[in-house]
Write a protein that holds these residues in place. Structure first.
Motif, PDB file in Angstrom:
ATOM      1  N   ILE A   1     -21.800   8.014  48.265  1.00  0.00           N
ATOM      2  CA  ILE A   1     -23.145   8.138  48.864  1.00  0.00           C
ATOM      3  C   ILE A   1     -23.203   7.523  50.273  1.00  0.00           C
ATOM      4  O   ILE A   1     -23.672   8.191  51.209  1.00  0.00           O
ATOM      5  CB  ILE A   1     -24.231   7.585  47.896  1.00  0.00           C
ATOM      6  N   PRO A   2     -22.679   6.298  50.481  1.00  0.00           N
ATOM      7  CA  PRO A   2     -22.796   5.751  51.861  1.00  0.00           C
ATOM      8  C   PRO A   2     -22.114   6.615  52.930  1.00  0.00           C
ATOM      9  O   PRO A   2     -22.785   6.978  53.905  1.00  0.00           O
ATOM     10  CB  PRO A   2     -22.177   4.345  51.742  1.00  0.00           C
ATOM     11  N   PRO A   3     -20.834   7.017  52.775  1.00  0.00           N
ATOM     12  CA  PRO A   3     -20.258   7.836  53.856  1.00  0.00           C
ATOM     13  C   PRO A   3     -20.945   9.188  54.015  1.00  0.00           C
ATOM     14  O   PRO A   3     -21.076   9.686  55.137  1.00  0.00           O
ATOM     15  CB  PRO A   3     -18.787   8.011  53.445  1.00  0.00           C
ATOM     16  N   VAL A   4     -21.377   9.799  52.910  1.00  0.00           N
ATOM     17  CA  VAL A   4     -22.044  11.111  53.047  1.00  0.00           C
ATOM     18  C   VAL A   4     -23.377  10.934  53.777  1.00  0.00           C
ATOM     19  O   VAL A   4     -23.755  11.756  54.617  1.00  0.00           O
ATOM     20  CB  VAL A   4     -22.228  11.800  51.671  1.00  0.00           C
TER      21      VAL A   4
ATOM     22  N   ASP B   1      -2.718  24.231  47.428  1.00  0.00           N
ATOM     23  CA  ASP B   1      -3.667  25.158  48.053  1.00  0.00           C
ATOM     24  C   ASP B   1      -4.986  24.479  48.403  1.00  0.00           C
ATOM     25  O   ASP B   1      -5.615  24.797  49.409  1.00  0.00           O
ATOM     26  CB  ASP B   1      -3.952  26.327  47.114  1.00  0.00           C
ATOM     27  N   ILE B   2      -5.399  23.555  47.566  1.00  0.00           N
ATOM     28  CA  ILE B   2      -6.656  22.849  47.838  1.00  0.00           C
ATOM     29  C   ILE B   2      -6.444  21.886  49.003  1.00  0.00           C
ATOM     30  O   ILE B   2      -7.314  21.719  49.871  1.00  0.00           O
ATOM     31  CB  ILE B   2      -7.141  22.084  46.580  1.00  0.00           C
ATOM     32  N   ARG B   3      -5.270  21.268  49.018  1.00  0.00           N
ATOM     33  CA  ARG B   3      -4.934  20.371  50.133  1.00  0.00           C
ATOM     34  C   ARG B   3      -4.996  21.144  51.457  1.00  0.00           C
ATOM     35  O   ARG B   3      -5.549  20.672  52.443  1.00  0.00           O
ATOM     36  CB  ARG B   3      -3.507  19.847  49.925  1.00  0.00           C
ATOM     37  N   ARG B   4      -4.445  22.373  51.424  1.00  0.00           N
ATOM     38  CA  ARG B   4      -4.465  23.209  52.645  1.00  0.00           C
ATOM     39  C   ARG B   4      -5.896  23.543  53.042  1.00  0.00           C
ATOM     40  O   ARG B   4      -6.276  23.437  54.198  1.00  0.00           O
ATOM     41  CB  ARG B   4      -3.693  24.515  52.398  1.00  0.00           C
ATOM     42  N   LEU B   5      -6.691  23.922  52.049  1.00  0.00           N
ATOM     43  CA  LEU B   5      -8.095  24.261  52.337  1.00  0.00           C
ATOM     44  C   LEU B   5      -8.799  23.046  52.947  1.00  0.00           C
ATOM     45  O   LEU B   5      -9.505  23.162  53.954  1.00  0.00           O
ATOM     46  CB  LEU B   5      -8.807  24.680  51.043  1.00  0.00           C
ATOM     47  N   ALA B   6      -8.559  21.885  52.334  1.00  0.00           N
ATOM     48  CA  ALA B   6      -9.195  20.661  52.834  1.00  0.00           C
ATOM     49  C   ALA B   6      -8.793  20.418  54.287  1.00  0.00           C
ATOM     50  O   ALA B   6      -9.626  20.081  55.133  1.00  0.00           O
ATOM     51  CB  ALA B   6      -8.806  19.482  51.947  1.00  0.00           C
ATOM     52  N   ARG B   7      -7.506  20.619  54.567  1.00  0.00           N
ATOM     53  CA  ARG B   7      -7.019  20.381  55.925  1.00  0.00           C
ATOM     54  C   ARG B   7      -7.686  21.341  56.914  1.00  0.00           C
ATOM     55  O   ARG B   7      -8.052  20.979  58.014  1.00  0.00           O
ATOM     56  CB  ARG B   7      -5.504  20.565  55.963  1.00  0.00           C
ATOM     57  N   ASP B   8      -7.893  22.575  56.466  1.00  0.00           N
ATOM     58  CA  ASP B   8      -8.487  23.579  57.352  1.00  0.00           C
ATOM     59  C   ASP B   8      -9.967  23.342  57.629  1.00  0.00           C
ATOM     60  O   ASP B   8     -10.460  23.672  58.699  1.00  0.00           O
ATOM     61  CB  ASP B   8      -8.366  24.991  56.732  1.00  0.00           C
ATOM     62  N   ILE B   9     -10.700  22.853  56.640  1.00  0.00           N
ATOM     63  CA  ILE B   9     -12.166  22.888  56.808  1.00  0.00           C
ATOM     64  C   ILE B   9     -12.827  21.520  56.953  1.00  0.00           C
ATOM     65  O   ILE B   9     -13.991  21.453  57.305  1.00  0.00           O
ATOM     66  CB  ILE B   9     -12.850  23.655  55.650  1.00  0.00           C
ATOM     67  N   LEU B  10     -12.108  20.432  56.668  1.00  0.00           N
ATOM     68  CA  LEU B  10     -12.762  19.120  56.728  1.00  0.00           C
ATOM     69  C   LEU B  10     -12.388  18.396  58.019  1.00  0.00           C
ATOM     70  O   LEU B  10     -11.246  18.490  58.477  1.00  0.00           O
ATOM     71  CB  LEU B  10     -12.356  18.257  55.532  1.00  0.00           C
ATOM     72  N   LYS B  11     -13.351  17.696  58.580  1.00  0.00           N
ATOM     73  CA  LYS B  11     -13.075  16.913  59.790  1.00  0.00           C
ATOM     74  C   LYS B  11     -12.997  15.440  59.410  1.00  0.00           C
ATOM     75  O   LYS B  11     -13.979  14.884  58.915  1.00  0.00           O
ATOM     76  CB  LYS B  11     -14.218  17.098  60.805  1.00  0.00           C
ATOM     77  N   ASP B  12     -11.842  14.850  59.636  1.00  0.00           N
ATOM     78  CA  ASP B  12     -11.669  13.417  59.413  1.00  0.00           C
ATOM     79  C   ASP B  12     -12.339  12.934  58.120  1.00  0.00           C
ATOM     80  O   ASP B  12     -13.194  12.038  58.141  1.00  0.00           O
ATOM     81  CB  ASP B  12     -12.259  12.672  60.641  1.00  0.00           C
ATOM     82  N   PRO B  13     -11.967  13.527  56.990  1.00  0.00           N
ATOM     83  CA  PRO B  13     -12.715  13.223  55.761  1.00  0.00           C
ATOM     84  C   PRO B  13     -12.404  11.847  55.171  1.00  0.00           C
ATOM     85  O   PRO B  13     -11.304  11.333  55.328  1.00  0.00           O
ATOM     86  CB  PRO B  13     -12.226  14.305  54.793  1.00  0.00           C
ATOM     87  N   VAL B  14     -13.398  11.309  54.489  1.00  0.00           N
ATOM     88  CA  VAL B  14     -13.202  10.129  53.648  1.00  0.00           C
ATOM     89  C   VAL B  14     -12.709  10.663  52.300  1.00  0.00           C
ATOM     90  O   VAL B  14     -13.233  11.668  51.820  1.00  0.00           O
ATOM     91  CB  VAL B  14     -14.554   9.428  53.382  1.00  0.00           C
TER      92      VAL B  14
END
Ligand code: AMP
Length: 404
Positions: free
Chosen positions: A32-35, A188-201
């Motif tokens: 909740i805090p980072p989101v 495949d999920i790791r790849r998707l995450a890499r493609d669509i997330l910016k500097d994720p927590v």
């Protein structure tokens, strides 16, 4: 730490209180805090950890300010049931916010969905296929989406929805906040995450091992004696609410039928059912009308029924993650559950693999008084103490044996 410490708006805190949430769960504490700060997030958590509120609360907070009547948050879910559940959770948590959510999935008429979309909603919880139908028909406007949540991403992938998800991503125009939840992180999920997330927590809860509140037991048995053993086990454990998993739709249907004939309030949930019948099965199980729900993995995905006391694997799942997901249905937030797995000699390798993940040897149990050795030809389920009841069941077993 309490919910107060997040600084959520009082109208949202009213929803938290209405659901009687007292303490945030670990995933809520960490997410909740980072989101709320607007960060992208990878949430490695299975159903039952409280992950829905972990994203719903900060999303509601974000949408409180800003324009109404346009879609600003999009949640993508692999199944209708999960979409319904997320929608219900958002409605309950956001009941005092005036924000409106709409579940969108196939198997029901589009007209009603279009009317609701025209009337204006801020949050859409959608299954990929039907969402794309709306996109192609021009009946949905995703241009104002500022938060995207992909729930159960690994399931989405298993079900072959990744191309649809990628197509949906192309329809989103605004810079946005993206949250991705998954119980596991295959490549495949790791790849998707890499493609669509910016500097994720990254927030990880419970790893992929099954919930610790669950006790596991194996019941070695021959394939043809499984249903008889299940019937006797159900008698023995006096369970309140049992979710039974089978490998195929037909088997789910057949086992539910056999349980009914043995006197249980049982029903099945599988892909052959129409949407109203699926909903009726789920509602009946939730309300206690049915004590036993026999389901396939796909049909049962994401089912959130807090009171499930036992999960029975009539058939061993095909993967460890499958086991984790099934078992995640019991032993939810601070409740104990039991997971019983009927195993045949063909399941030996999978048992070993699960034991490796659990770092424990699973208990092998035998049911006293059950005739394990009854040959196929006389598969009557006969039990010395219930001669009459068993006689009534015999024709059913004879007729069905060997199918599936
Ligand atoms: P989920 O993992 O989101 O499917 O949530 C599993 C169940 O836990 C749901 O029935 C939620 O209503 C419930 N739940 C979520 N957060 C809390 C909390 N903080 N306290 C108690 N129950 C919760």
């Amino acid at each position: 730490m309490s919910f107060e410490s997040f600084g959520l708006h009082p109208s949202i805190m009213d929803g938290v209180a209405a659901l009687k949430y007292v303490k945030p769960t670990p995933i809520q504490l960490q997410s909740i805090p980072p989101v709320m700060q607007g960060r992208d997030l990878i949430g490695l958590a299975q159903t039952g950890t409280g992950k829905t509120a972990a994203f719903a609360l900060p999303v509601l907070q974000r949408l409180l300010n800003g324009p109404r009547g346009r879609i600003r948050a999009l949640i993508i879910s692999p199944t209708r049931e999960l979409a319904e559940q997320i929608g219900e959770a958002i409605n309950a948590l956001g009941q005092r916010t005036g924000l409106k959510s709409l579940p969108i999935y196939g198997g029901v008429s589009m007209v009603h969905q279009v009317q609701r979309l025209r009337a204006g909603v801020e949050i859409v919880v959608a299954c990929p296929g039907r969402l794309l139908d709306h996109v192609w028909k021009g009946t949905i406007d995703l241009s104002q989406v500022e938060v995207l949540i992909i729930d159960e991403a690994d399931r989405m992938f298993d079900m072959g929805f990744m191309p649809d998800v990628r197509n949906i991503l192309r329809c989103l125009e605004k810079p946005r906040q993206t949250l991705l939840f998954s119980a596991t992180m295959p490549d495949d999920i790791r790849r998707l995450a890499r493609d669509i997330l910016k500097d994720p927590v990254t927030v990880q809860i419970g790893h992929t091992a099954p919930a610790k509140t669950v006790s596991h037991a194996l019941y070695p048995v021959k394939q043809h004696r499984k249903t008889s053993l299940l019937i006797e086990l159900l008698r023995d454990i006096e369970a309140d609410s049992v979710l039974v998993f089978t490998r195929t739709k037909h088997r789910a249907e057949r086992v539910a039928q056999q349980l009914k004939q043995a006197g249980y309030r049982a029903t099945s949930l599988q892909g052959n059912l129409s949407q109203p019948r699926r909903q009726a099965a789920l509602n009946g199980f939730r309300s206690g009308l049915y004590k036993v729900l026999v389901a396939t993995d796909v049909a049962a995905r994401g089912i959130d029924i807090l009171s499930i006391s036992h999960v029975v694997n009539y058939d061993m799942p095909e993967t460890i993650d499958g086991y984790t997901h099934r078992i995640g249905r019991t032993g939810r937030v601070e409740k104990n559950g039991d997971a019983l797995t009927l195993v045949t000699s063909a399941d030996a390798a999978m048992v070993q693999a699960i034991e490796r993940v659990l770092k424990a040897t699973l208990e092998r149990r035998t049911l006293k008084g059950f005739d394990y050795a009854l040959p196929v030809a006389d598969n009557s389920g006969r039990h010395p103490s219930h001669p009459q009841r068993q006689q009534r069941r015999r024709p059913v077993y004879r007729k069905r044996i060997g199918k599936n």
